[in-house]
Write an enzyme that holds these catalytic residues in place. Structure first.
Site, PDB file in Angstrom:
ATOM      1  N   HIS A   1     -45.507 -62.959  16.072  1.00 53.27           N
ATOM      2  CA  HIS A   1     -44.397 -63.009  17.159  1.00 53.27           C
ATOM      3  C   HIS A   1     -44.113 -62.470  18.167  1.00 53.27           C
ATOM      4  CE1 HIS A   1     -39.856 -63.310  17.398  1.00 53.27           C
ATOM      5  NE2 HIS A   1     -39.809 -61.931  17.620  1.00 53.27           N
TER       6      HIS A   1
ATOM      7  N   SER B   1     -38.186 -63.009  21.471  1.00 54.23           N
ATOM      8  CA  SER B   1     -37.339 -63.660  20.154  1.00 54.23           C
ATOM      9  C   SER B   1     -35.870 -63.713  20.765  1.00 54.23           C
ATOM     10  CB  SER B   1     -37.598 -61.888  19.824  1.00 54.23           C
ATOM     11  OG  SER B   1     -37.056 -61.735  18.293  1.00 54.23           O
TER      12      SER B   1
ATOM     13  N   ASP C   1     -46.196 -66.814  13.842  1.00 54.07           N
ATOM     14  CA  ASP C   1     -44.849 -65.693  13.918  1.00 54.07           C
ATOM     15  C   ASP C   1     -44.579 -66.025  11.805  1.00 54.07           C
ATOM     16  OD1 ASP C   1     -42.382 -65.049  14.955  1.00 54.07           O
ATOM     17  OD2 ASP C   1     -42.219 -66.093  15.908  1.00 54.07           O
TER      18      ASP C   1
END
Length: 473
Positions: free
Chosen positions: A419, A292, A384
């Site tokens: 994600h 991230s 994601d």
């Protein structure tokens, strides 16, 4: 050297697993398929037959103690042939929440069940899934909203109880249907791994060293804007022979300053140097992994500072930043008014997907990718829902190709993965709590349970191979 993109297509609705490479001129496509197996749903046991005579049913889960990325062998025996049974896994998180998963099976002709051989015909997952009881774990009915299973204390294991139940039932019927139980300990920390708190030169982190005197190849481990100090991935790296330094950069009580985009570069350089100067570390064999927002920090470290990492692993992250949003996350104390400006989707879930599009980056924040000088692996979850990872990976590819550096770039692209691509057999949280105070906010991460699990298992193997190639050679 030609640029190679590895695309992994996962079909968990099929059964079985094979890896068949098809190498083209510029791309390598590795597809994981599930081969069809026998349909046992039509089988019916003898009427009202229950297990009452002969040897007692036996359930084994081996090894009884092992690392979380090691697969288990789960078998049941001394059962009637072609008989319906349920395998159920239950565990308590460190916060006391109950997690569970279950699969419905029919015994074979010899009265056995082997999860590496047999097919679940119902429950939390379908098909031949040796570790389905682990990656399919979900909060039990009635538990708190927005849970995500994350290990806080890596010095103690997850303890998982696996039950063999009579018939095709649910975990609620465990007490009345239980035939046998096996317990397994799942560890992130192997015997001999050292955990060392680091509070040095303003840097806050935890260093994990593999067993032995060293010197070791090493990783700098960076997470996202959830903040704090996340240790379990670093601990697992050390258990696999790589020293790892997980670094806190926001939302930690020992940080003397909350970082912004500009101050983060100097901070990350200091963290890298702490690792580089350690007497048990190979200073010229250090990589960086980011998830991230940690991807952005890793890319900046590799392209803007004077350090020279040996490789990068980037998981679902941006190559630029939207300063107007990120500055609210880096404040020492976040207020309810700050939270009102955080990006939400139409359902009210926190999501950075739109703000992290390359077109929305603030001026001067885009990483100078043309300066990259080391191999980079980008791991992409195509579902994601929190970061536009596809658009960011495309931008990275375009810039590196234009710079004559496409040979440095490998992309693993996983359909159905979200994600939060983590070490294997970790349960996926499609939605989980981002903040509890001053207002509870749920974040949308994406990912569908079975393909996300397959992505985690496949990508972890490829990460370790990538580190072997670039840090041990």
């Amino acid at each position: 050297m030609i640029w190679t993109q590895v695309r992994v297509a996962v079909y968990r609705h099929l059964i079985g697993k094979s890896l068949t490479p098809n190498v083209g001129l510029h791309r390598k496509h590795c597809c994981l398929h599930r081969a069809a197996g026998p349909d046992l749903t039509h089988l019916s046991p003898p009427a009202m037959r229950r297990i009452s005579t002969g040897p007692a049913p036996v359930l084994t889960a081996a090894p009884a103690r092992g690392l979380v990325d090691d697969p288990l062998s789960i078998k049941a025996s001394f059962l009637p042939p072609y008989h319906p049974v349920t395998l159920c896994a239950q565990m308590r998180s460190e916060d006391g929440d109950l997690w569970e998963a279950f699969g419905h099976y029919n015994t074979s002709a010899d009265g056995t069940v082997n999860l590496a051989r047999d097919h679940s015909v119902g429950g939390s997952y379908l098909g031949r899934e040796p570790m389905g009881l682990f990656w399919a774990l979900q909060p039990a009915p009635g538990e708190r909203e927005g849970l995500r299973l994350r290990k806080k204390n890596v010095e103690i294991p997850h303890i998982v109880d696996i039950s063999l139940l009579e018939g095709h039932v649910t975990p609620r019927e465990r007490a009345s249907a239980e035939l046998a139980v096996a317990t397994t300990e799942r560890w992130y920390m192997a015997p001999g791994v050292q955990r060392i708190d680091i509070r040095q030169n303003g840097v806050v982190g935890t260093l994990f060293l593999p067993p032995g005197p060293g010197r070791f190849p090493a990783m700098v481990d960076l997470w996202g804007m959830g903040g704090g100090l996340v240790e379990y991935r670093s601990c697992l790296f050390a258990s696999r022979g790589f020293a790892s330094f997980t670094v806190a950069f926001m939302e930690h009580k020992d940080l003397t300053v909350q970082l912004n985009v500009n101050s983060a570069d100097a901070y990350m350089k200091k963290a890298f140097n702490i690792l580089q100067d350690h007497p048990q570390i190979h200073g010229d064999r250090i990589g960086v992994i980011g998830l991230s927002y940690g991807v952005y920090l890793a890319l900046r470290l590799a392209t803007r500072s004077e350090v020279n990492p040996s490789c990068l692993v980037c998981i679902n992250g941006p190559a630029g930043s939207n300063v107007e949003i990120t500055r609210t996350f880096c404040k020492p104390k976040v207020s309810a008014s700050d939270q009102r400006f955080w990006p939400r989707d139409d359902a009210g879930y926190l999501s950075f997907k739109d703000m992290s599009l390359p077109k929305n980056y603030s001026p001067g924040t885009v990483v100078e990718l043309g300066n990259l000088a080391c191999p980079m692996m980008y791991i992409l979850g195509e579902d994601d829902q929190n970061c536009p990872s596809i658009e960011n990976s495309n931008m990275i590819e375009h810039v590196l190709t234009a710079s004559g550096k496409s040979h440095l770039y490998t992309c693993l692209s996983y359909p159905g993965a979200g994600h939060l691509i983590e070490p294997p057999y970790s349960p996926n949280a499609r939605i989980s709590a981002w903040r509890i105070k001053p207002e509870k906010i749920l974040a949308l991460w994406g990912g569908h349970t079975a393909p996300h699990a397959a992505a985690q298992e496949d990508s972890w193997k490829k990460i370790l191979n990538f580190l072997d190639e670039n840090l041990r050679a």
